[in-house]
Scaffold this motif. Sequence first.
Motif, PDB file in Angstrom:
ATOM      1  N   PRO A  30      12.467  26.562  -8.300  1.00 18.72           N
ATOM      2  CA  PRO A  30      13.384  27.463  -7.666  1.00 18.72           C
ATOM      3  C   PRO A  30      14.726  27.578  -7.982  1.00 18.72           C
ATOM      4  CG  PRO A  30      11.786  26.354  -5.969  1.00 18.72           C
ATOM      5  CD  PRO A  30      11.625  25.558  -7.451  1.00 18.72           C
ATOM      6  N   LEU A  31      15.165  26.256  -8.531  1.00 19.26           N
ATOM      7  CA  LEU A  31      16.602  26.212  -8.985  1.00 19.26           C
ATOM      8  C   LEU A  31      16.710  27.158 -10.332  1.00 19.26           C
ATOM      9  CD1 LEU A  31      17.281  22.624  -8.441  1.00 19.26           C
ATOM     10  CD2 LEU A  31      18.384  24.268  -7.315  1.00 19.26           C
ATOM     11  N   MET A  32      15.570  27.076 -10.915  1.00 17.11           N
ATOM     12  CA  MET A  32      15.639  28.134 -12.337  1.00 17.11           C
ATOM     13  C   MET A  32      15.730  29.463 -11.814  1.00 17.11           C
ATOM     14  SD  MET A  32      13.108  25.689 -14.613  1.00 17.11           S
ATOM     15  CE  MET A  32      13.323  26.920 -15.887  1.00 17.11           C
ATOM     16  N   MET A  33      14.866  29.835 -10.806  1.00 14.33           N
ATOM     17  CA  MET A  33      14.675  31.219 -10.412  1.00 14.33           C
ATOM     18  C   MET A  33      15.998  31.821  -9.855  1.00 14.33           C
ATOM     19  SD  MET A  33      10.821  31.174  -8.827  1.00 14.33           S
ATOM     20  CE  MET A  33      10.873  32.739  -8.458  1.00 14.33           C
ATOM     21  N   ARG A  34      16.615  30.915  -9.287  1.00  7.98           N
ATOM     22  CA  ARG A  34      17.722  31.212  -8.441  1.00  7.98           C
ATOM     23  C   ARG A  34      18.922  31.836  -9.544  1.00  7.98           C
ATOM     24  NH1 ARG A  34      20.333  26.427  -5.267  1.00  7.98           N
ATOM     25  NH2 ARG A  34      18.190  26.635  -4.428  1.00  7.98           N
ATOM     26  N   HIS A  35      19.009  30.905 -10.609  1.00  7.37           N
ATOM     27  CA  HIS A  35      19.815  31.454 -11.684  1.00  7.37           C
ATOM     28  C   HIS A  35      19.401  32.357 -12.849  1.00  7.37           C
ATOM     29  CE1 HIS A  35      22.650  28.744  -9.753  1.00  7.37           C
ATOM     30  NE2 HIS A  35      21.878  27.711  -9.656  1.00  7.37           N
ATOM     31  N   ASP A  36      18.229  32.687 -12.541  1.00  4.61           N
ATOM     32  CA  ASP A  36      17.533  33.655 -13.536  1.00  4.61           C
ATOM     33  C   ASP A  36      17.291  32.881 -14.956  1.00  4.61           C
ATOM     34  OD1 ASP A  36      17.145  35.932 -11.846  1.00  4.61           O
ATOM     35  OD2 ASP A  36      19.278  36.602 -12.194  1.00  4.61           O
ATOM     36  N   ILE A  37      16.926  31.562 -14.962  1.00  5.38           N
ATOM     37  CA  ILE A  37      16.919  30.813 -16.024  1.00  5.38           C
ATOM     38  C   ILE A  37      15.263  31.152 -16.680  1.00  5.38           C
ATOM     39  CG2 ILE A  37      16.740  28.475 -17.097  1.00  5.38           C
ATOM     40  CD1 ILE A  37      18.804  27.840 -14.715  1.00  5.38           C
ATOM     41  N   ALA A  65      28.066  24.462 -15.211  1.00  5.83           N
ATOM     42  CA  ALA A  65      28.018  25.648 -16.156  1.00  5.83           C
ATOM     43  C   ALA A  65      27.691  26.902 -15.541  1.00  5.83           C
ATOM     44  CB  ALA A  65      26.602  25.278 -17.081  1.00  5.83           C
ATOM     45  N   VAL A  66      26.624  26.685 -14.385  1.00  5.61           N
ATOM     46  CA  VAL A  66      26.320  27.968 -13.660  1.00  5.61           C
ATOM     47  C   VAL A  66      27.405  28.569 -12.800  1.00  5.61           C
ATOM     48  CG1 VAL A  66      23.711  27.341 -13.586  1.00  5.61           C
ATOM     49  CG2 VAL A  66      25.225  26.412 -11.695  1.00  5.61           C
ATOM     50  N   GLU A  67      28.150  27.723 -12.408  1.00  6.33           N
ATOM     51  CA  GLU A  67      29.542  28.098 -11.629  1.00  6.33           C
ATOM     52  C   GLU A  67      30.244  28.806 -12.356  1.00  6.33           C
ATOM     53  OE1 GLU A  67      33.368  26.018  -9.235  1.00  6.33           O
ATOM     54  OE2 GLU A  67      31.484  24.795  -9.739  1.00  6.33           O
ATOM     55  N   ASP A  68      30.774  28.478 -13.553  1.00  8.07           N
ATOM     56  CA  ASP A  68      31.684  28.884 -14.431  1.00  8.07           C
ATOM     57  C   ASP A  68      31.058  30.260 -15.271  1.00  8.07           C
ATOM     58  OD1 ASP A  68      33.415  26.953 -14.263  1.00  8.07           O
ATOM     59  OD2 ASP A  68      33.019  25.914 -15.935  1.00  8.07           O
ATOM     60  N   PHE A  69      29.761  30.330 -15.538  1.00  8.81           N
ATOM     61  CA  PHE A  69      29.191  31.441 -16.205  1.00  8.81           C
ATOM     62  C   PHE A  69      28.203  32.409 -15.396  1.00  8.81           C
ATOM     63  CE2 PHE A  69      29.956  28.138 -19.293  1.00  8.81           C
ATOM     64  CZ  PHE A  69      30.830  29.029 -20.123  1.00  8.81           C
ATOM     65  N   ASP A  70      28.035  32.046 -13.949  1.00 12.91           N
ATOM     66  CA  ASP A  70      26.948  32.289 -13.119  1.00 12.91           C
ATOM     67  C   ASP A  70      25.575  32.839 -13.762  1.00 12.91           C
ATOM     68  OD1 ASP A  70      26.326  33.550 -10.804  1.00 12.91           O
ATOM     69  OD2 ASP A  70      26.612  35.325 -11.439  1.00 12.91           O
ATOM     70  N   VAL A  71      25.583  32.113 -14.932  1.00 19.11           N
ATOM     71  CA  VAL A  71      24.077  32.004 -15.561  1.00 19.11           C
ATOM     72  C   VAL A  71      23.938  30.630 -16.229  1.00 19.11           C
ATOM     73  CG1 VAL A  71      23.919  34.495 -16.017  1.00 19.11           C
ATOM     74  CG2 VAL A  71      24.984  32.954 -17.670  1.00 19.11           C
ATOM     75  N   PHE A  72      22.859  30.451 -17.092  1.00 18.03           N
ATOM     76  CA  PHE A  72      22.804  28.986 -17.537  1.00 18.03           C
ATOM     77  C   PHE A  72      22.736  29.273 -19.224  1.00 18.03           C
ATOM     78  CE2 PHE A  72      20.579  24.918 -18.468  1.00 18.03           C
ATOM     79  CZ  PHE A  72      21.458  24.073 -18.080  1.00 18.03           C
ATOM     80  N   PRO A  73      23.923  29.310 -19.950  1.00 16.24           N
ATOM     81  CA  PRO A  73      23.823  29.898 -21.387  1.00 16.24           C
ATOM     82  C   PRO A  73      23.065  28.846 -22.103  1.00 16.24           C
ATOM     83  CG  PRO A  73      26.175  29.595 -20.374  1.00 16.24           C
ATOM     84  CD  PRO A  73      25.446  28.894 -19.452  1.00 16.24           C
ATOM     85  N   THR A  74      22.425  29.642 -23.321  1.00 15.74           N
ATOM     86  CA  THR A  74      21.222  29.191 -24.007  1.00 15.74           C
ATOM     87  C   THR A  74      22.008  27.780 -24.837  1.00 15.74           C
ATOM     88  OG1 THR A  74      20.222  30.872 -24.307  1.00 15.74           O
ATOM     89  CG2 THR A  74      19.666  29.324 -25.989  1.00 15.74           C
ATOM     90  N   GLU A  75      23.280  28.166 -25.365  1.00 13.67           N
ATOM     91  CA  GLU A  75      23.905  27.051 -26.237  1.00 13.67           C
ATOM     92  C   GLU A  75      24.520  25.688 -25.292  1.00 13.67           C
ATOM     93  OE1 GLU A  75      26.993  30.259 -25.030  1.00 13.67           O
ATOM     94  OE2 GLU A  75      24.939  30.098 -25.885  1.00 13.67           O
ATOM     95  N   THR A  76      24.488  26.163 -24.068  1.00 13.60           N
ATOM     96  CA  THR A  76      24.787  24.813 -22.978  1.00 13.60           C
ATOM     97  C   THR A  76      23.436  24.038 -22.870  1.00 13.60           C
ATOM     98  OG1 THR A  76      26.786  26.221 -22.131  1.00 13.60           O
ATOM     99  CG2 THR A  76      25.497  24.315 -20.718  1.00 13.60           C
ATOM    100  N   ALA A  77      22.395  24.664 -22.488  1.00 15.62           N
ATOM    101  CA  ALA A  77      21.144  24.283 -22.531  1.00 15.62           C
ATOM    102  C   ALA A  77      20.687  23.312 -23.739  1.00 15.62           C
ATOM    103  CB  ALA A  77      19.970  25.106 -22.161  1.00 15.62           C
ATOM    104  N   SER A  78      20.872  23.849 -24.999  1.00 15.33           N
ATOM    105  CA  SER A  78      20.561  23.115 -26.072  1.00 15.33           C
ATOM    106  C   SER A  78      21.407  21.882 -26.325  1.00 15.33           C
ATOM    107  CB  SER A  78      21.002  24.016 -27.130  1.00 15.33           C
ATOM    108  OG  SER A  78      19.936  25.160 -27.069  1.00 15.33           O
TER     109      SER A  78
END
Length: 355
Positions: A30-37, A65-78
């Motif tokens: 659900p956390l991933m779905m909330r941020h469209d990850i 990361a999700v607060e600053d970008f409102d998404v979860f950037p791929t480069e941040t995840a890596s």
Amino acid sequence: MSQPSRPPSIIELYPEETRKAASLLKQAVPLMMRHDIPPNPVHYALWYTYSRGSEPELNRRMDKAVEDFDVFPTETASRLFRDYIIRGELEEARAGQQQVIELVDDIEDDVSHSVIGSQHYQQSLSQGLSALQEPIIDDLPSVLNDLQESTQLMQDQQEKFLYRLRAAQQEITHLRGQLERAHMAATLDSLTRVFNRHAFTRLLERALAESQQGLALVILDIDHFKQFNDQYGHPLGDRVLQHVGQLLRDLLPPGAFAARYGGEEFCVVLRDCKGFSEVIEFAEQLRNKIQSLRIKVRRTDQVLDSITASFGCAMAEAEDDFESLLTRADDALYQAKRSGRNQVHPAKSETMLSA
């Protein structure tokens, strides 16, 4: 050489039993779905760890990361995956690299000492030979004694050097295994033993940069896998994925490579294909092998005979990059599923689409 303490492996970092792991995943999804990850192994690992709460600093950085970008950037995840999930393997690789450097230094010292000893021995032999060639030798016992001592010294040095070489060989074998394990952990999917998504992306981009000629991408997705997991449980679903991974490893032609792209989706890159028919033939062979799988449900002894997969295939074209080739193969996979599943569907050429 001192051995550094071994960092914990990924398996050691996640010792939860199945129910606990499933509970954490139910929190993570659900956390991933909330941020469209997107659901892929890297994101699953990060949000699973987030739900687990074992890395407070990781949680803080993910929240930021999700607060600053409102998404979860791929480069941040890596970057976070590298810093928190596989850091043990990376540290082990770096430690192994340092051990190799120290080992080579030690061998270099031993070789230098052996060379110096050989030079001294050669000098002693030359001096002894010169003395023996004199018409009258006043001190023959002394000459022979010097030769005997230098010979014994040379023998001792060579034995010590051979001992160090044998020890170095054992250490190199240990280091090679250590580095191979670290490399495998960073590039292979731990469940299916084919490449993970990160390694696949890198390898396909490299293959496209080298040559698109004869290059093809096959994407396959196990049909109704969610329903299968819901009915029989995730452990049996994992066994299915393992069997598919084994089939891929067994059937790959020379130069090809396979990867688990995410969940129940796999990718295969074929090289040196003479035509699209060769790609379709490979996909059909794999489809039939998957359809022939028979897996027993251990608690009931029921044998499952309904495992199938859908396939999308695309040949690389001159203007293709990673995204365009992947998109065409993925679109073909979608058409295979829409057409009834358990079939192979070829992708349309970009040239045909733009005509």
